[in-house]
Enzyme design. Structure first.
Site: not given
Ligand code: NAD
Length: 513
Positions: A206, A259-261, A282, A317, A416
């Site tokens: 997804k 994604g986010s923490t 991650e 990130c 962040e």
């Molecule tokens: P996000 O957490 O809002 O969303 C990430 C993904 O998770 C999206 O596809 C979203 O639709 C999905 N999602 C959201 N809620 C969910 C749930 N309850 N169940 C399952 N899936 C769900 O993050 P974002 O705003 O898309 O991305 C930015 C974040 O990603 C930042 O915090 C960044 O630091 C992090 N990031 C980390 C790395 C790494 O390698 N550590 C790399 C890239 C981005």
């Protein structure tokens, strides 16, 4: 395990990319690019059911299209397709060399596909020049790396009692659920799919609902390269609807998330209560750039720091967003940083002359504004930037921003931000610098700038972060080096052989003879 062995597509040498030969002809008209419809399941695009989401182009804020969301029933269909395909096609138990051949061919198709590059540039924050020169080769090379892993890592044989043989036998999980963020749609997908597929799994991925398009093309190219239909499927939709259904599905045996923490914590809990499946997480970061007086030539250090917090408009990130600089070099370094920050210009991502990324959307631009305003109100001094390039225009380009005198509790220092904002703190001795580098929540990366080997190694040991870069800031193309955070920045690793090994489960076998 039953099922036929899939017929591999003969591996042919594909001639070098002709589309991208002339790198001076990259600009394109975004309205001329057909957007792929919805989901990609069982080797076919599917316009999908469920309510639609508006997808906007980050560069100009215009509507790109409506995205049909996969509800729980459609996610169930995609996961069942994947579960059947991975055994019935033979993908999970064919020779690893056969899998490697398909992945190699996929990487070649990725690297010469103009449509893929245009979809990425149109729908994300990455300028086309950057997509063609960095994101696409980086994506293709990650897949090549995992193709090479397919037959390189074995199990184990244990020293057991005389009349028995003990072994550790790796096997694929079956279906892996992958969830990716919007900031690097293609490379994040390759970090998830490369190891999972090379290890013999199927994937249901997804992508972020903000950047849905290029991932569908990526999956289409995989099938063109010979991946059996159904082994890689894409479901579109929000995290709350589609993502959570994917995590909870009983046939999804492992979840790999970036994604986010905050979302990572939710996913870990959902995975625990829905089958106790393993998760790779991650997550976010708030990484320090620790600069000592003996860091060397100020210009070079400044260039590293600026790249580290402005790449992708600060929406990375790994962004190094906290400058912690020793007093003796501080004035010279800050003056150079301010000058460099003034050299950025906004430009739409489909123009080959653009190099600076917009914010993904209005919400993200507003978040940056709020945090900068709060820092200002708490006495923070804006040394450069502090606002959008054009507050009334479409698209949300933020000026690279430096803030000094931030209070310890300021959100600018704690959160962040995910925008091009660098806080500045000054220290006198090494112990103070190391103490400032620590963050209460995050531990993703850190930059250390010093020409003293001893000091660099002390700092490397002293900083709790999953990656420490010394006299550089940012990843290289060495996919053997894994990436992953400590504390609130995540669990497990992407890249490296660690990511490949995490896509297999290990069965202990004891044979008496
Ligand atoms: P996000 O957490 O809002 O969303 C990430 C993904 O998770 C999206 O596809 C979203 O639709 C999905 N999602 C959201 N809620 C969910 C749930 N309850 N169940 C399952 N899936 C769900 O993050 P974002 O705003 O898309 O991305 C930015 C974040 O990603 C930042 O915090 C960044 O630091 C992090 N990031 C980390 C790395 C790494 O390698 N550590 C790399 C890239 C981005």
């Amino acid at each position: 395990m039953s099922g036929r062995i899939f017929t591999p597509v003969p591996y042919t040498i594909i001639p070098p990319a002709d589309k991208f030969k002339d790198l001076t002809m990259l600009s394109f008209d975004p309205d001329s690019v057909d957007l792929p419809a919805g989901h990609y399941i069982n080797g076919r695009q599917l316009s999908g059911k469920g309510s639609g989401l508006a997808v906007k182009r980050p560069s100009d804020g215009r509507l790109a299209g409506e995205l049909a969301q996969a509800d729980a029933a459609l996610v169930d269909e995609a996961v069942n397709v994947a579960d059947r395909a991975v055994t019935e096609s033979g993908w999970s138990h064919c020779s690893p060399r056969q899998r490697a051949a398909v992945l190699m061919r996929w990487a070649e198709l990725i690297q010469r596909d103009q449509r893929l590059a245009q979809l990425e540039a149109l729908g994300s924050t990455r300028p086309i020049h950057d997509v063609v020169n960095h994101e696409i080769p980086f994506t293709a090379d990650a897949i090549r790396f995992y193709a090479e892993c397919a037959d390189k890592y074995s199990g184990d044989v244990f020293p057991t009692q005389d009349a028995s043989l003990g072994m550790l036998v790796p096997e694929p999980y079956g279906v892996i659920g992958a969830i990716t963020p919007w900031n690097f749609p293609l490379s994040m997908a390759s970090w998830k799919c490369g190891p999972a597929l090379a290890a013999g799994n199927a994937v249901v991925l997804k992508p972020s609902e903000l950047t849905p398009y290029s991932t569908v093309r990526l999956a289409e190219l995989a099938v063109q390269a010979g991946l059996p239909a159904g082994v890689l499927n894409i479901v579109q939709g929000s995290g709350a609807l589609t993502g959570s259904a994917l995590v909870a599905h009983p046939l999804v045996r492992k979840v790999s998330f970036t994604g986010s923490t905050q979302t990572g914590a939710r996913i870990m809990s959902d995975a625990a209560f829905n089958g106790m499946k393993p998760v790779t997480l991650e997550l976010g970061g708030k990484s320090p750039q620790l600069v000592f007086d003996d860091a060397g030539e100020v210009n070079r250090v400044a260039e590293r720091i600026v790249r580290g917090f402005t790449a992708n408009g600060g929406q990375a990130c790994v962004a190094g967003t906290r400058l912690i600089v020793q007093r003796g070099i501080a004035d010279a370094l800050i003056a150079r940083l301010v000058a460099l920050c003034q050299g950025f210009r906004p430009g739409v991502t489909w123009d080959q002359n653009s190099s600076y990324a917009p914010m993904i959307d209005a919400r993200q631009a507003d978040k940056v504004q709020q945090i900068v305003n709060a820092a200002r109100q708490q006495g923070g001094e804006i040394l450069v930037g502090g606002q959008r390039f054009d507050a009334t225009g479409d698209g949300y380009f933020w000026q690279p921003t430096l803030i000094a005198n931030v209070t310890t509790d300021s959100p600018a220092l704690q959160e962040e931000i995910f925008g091009p904002v660098l806080t500045v703190q000054i220290f006198d001795d090494e112990a103070e610098g190391l103490a400032l580098a620590a963050h209460p929540t995050y531990g993703l990366c850190a930059g250390v700038h010093t020409l003293s080997l001893e000091r660099a190694l002390r700092a490397m040991r002293g900083i709790a972060a999953g990656t420490v870069w010394i006299n550089r800031y940012g990843r290289s193309g060495d996919f053997i080096i894994p990436t992953g955070g400590f504390h609130g920045s995540g669990i497990g690793k992407d890249l490296g052989r660690q990511a490949f090994e995490a896509c297999r489960r290990y069965k202990s076998v004891l044979i008496d003879f």
